[in-house]
Design a protein around this motif. Structure first.
Motif: not given
Length: 332
Positions: A12, A14, A72, A76, A79, A107
């Motif tokens: 992921q 972000t 959100a 993550s 980031l 993150s």
């Protein structure tokens, strides 16, 4: 994080955006991570803003987002905090800084692009760390945030879970290094070739373009000289040749260079020739002797001395910069 971990599912990414964000700070990393999916990488990218609404970038382009910061949720893997030309206003935005802190806390890796480092510093995330930013803003970052050790020449700096990058396009370098770290060198190499960019730029921010940083001048005679050097770096650009081209005395040409360009005529010519040699080394396999002749250095030894003096690497090492991001050898 390694390839075995990455193989369990998409990573992921972000990307935080805000009004006045620099467009390439956002799109450069997104393009790298998205392109990696075509070559064996597995990334899921989401763009978030404070309220979930589109933002207008510094260039005036409207940028859509996927969701608001508070939606959100989850962790993550990366980031991305981009920058903007009005960073001095952004670092006074307490709500934005709180969002940076909150996203960072969720993150595994936080990466800033260009002046995004000011947001990380203002949020207290760079205290006691080494960091970099655009060469033009490095001194200001060091002055405003003395708890941060600023490296003004690095393309990117990795310190623990935080990575900071230099100006604008350096976000692409940083992102390629993360791709190599996550999915290996072959994937990162494929992305770099597809985007026609370096895997790793040798040297530091001192590589920025001599022609790009040359100020506009109203002196037509000087403009003719500058254009002639840019159009054919390998031609005769001695001081006497420049003076003839400008229809001025050699002394007057030297004074114009110092006043308008900020360097001597000889220094400027060498910078442009170096730039031309860099482009030839990047784009093909011509022998160094041929590149030296075409760019006005004359001999491979003169070419080598110029590279070592200005970039700190040999022409051969510079050419090899396309082969790896240097992820296995973190900066700093």
């Amino acid at each position: 994080m390694n390839r075995s971990q990455a193989a369990t599912g998409p990573l992921q990414v972000t990307v935080l955006v805000f009004p006045g964000v620099r467009l390439l700070d956002v799109t450069g990393p997104i393009e790298v991570f998205s392109s990696a999916n075509d070559f064996g990488g597995r990334y899921r990218v989401r763009v978030v803003s404070s309220d979930g609404l589109e933002v207008t970038t510094a260039s005036g382009t409207r940028l859509g987002v996927d969701m608001s910061v508070d939606r959100a949720t989850g962790t993550s893997d990366v980031l991305v905090v981009p920058g903007g030309p009005e960073w001095d206003r952004l670092i006074k935005d307490d709500a934005l800084l709180d969002q940076v802190r909150a996203l960072h806390a969720r993150s595994r890796r936080t990466a800033s692009i260009c002046t995004g480092a000011f947001l990380l510093a203002a949020a207290g995330l760079l205290d006691g760390r080494r960091a970099t930013t655009h060469w033009r803003n490095a001194r200001e970052l060091a002055l405003r945030f003395p708890a941060v050790t600023v490296d003004p020449d690095a393309i990117f700096v990795r310190d623990g879970t935080v990575v900071t990058s230099a100006g604008v396009s350096a976000g692409i370098d940083l992102s390629l290094a993360l791709v190599e770290e996550h999915f290996g060198g072959e994937v990162a190499r494929s992305v770099a070739k597809d985007m026609v960019v370096f895997m790793q730029r040798p040297g530091g921010q001192s590589q920025f373009s001599a022609r790009a940083r040359t100020p506009h001048t109203r002196q037509d005679a000087l403009r003719r000289v500058l254009d002639a050097v840019a159009q054919d770096p390998g031609a005769d650009h001695t001081l006497s040749a420049m003076a003839r081209r400008a229809s001025l005395s050699a002394r007057h040409v030297t004074r114009l260079f110092c006043d308008e360009v900020g360097v001597s005529p000889a220094r400027y010519v060498e910078q442009v020739r170096l730039e031309a040699a860099q482009a030839l080394l990047e784009s093909g396999d011509d022998p160094q002797a041929a590149i030296a002749r075409r760019t006005g250095f004359g001999s491979p030894e003169s070419l080598r001395r110029a590279f070592v003096r200005h970039l700190g690497v040999t022409p051969g090492a510079y050419r090899a910069g396309f082969r790896t991001t240097g992820a296995a050898h973190p900066a700093g």
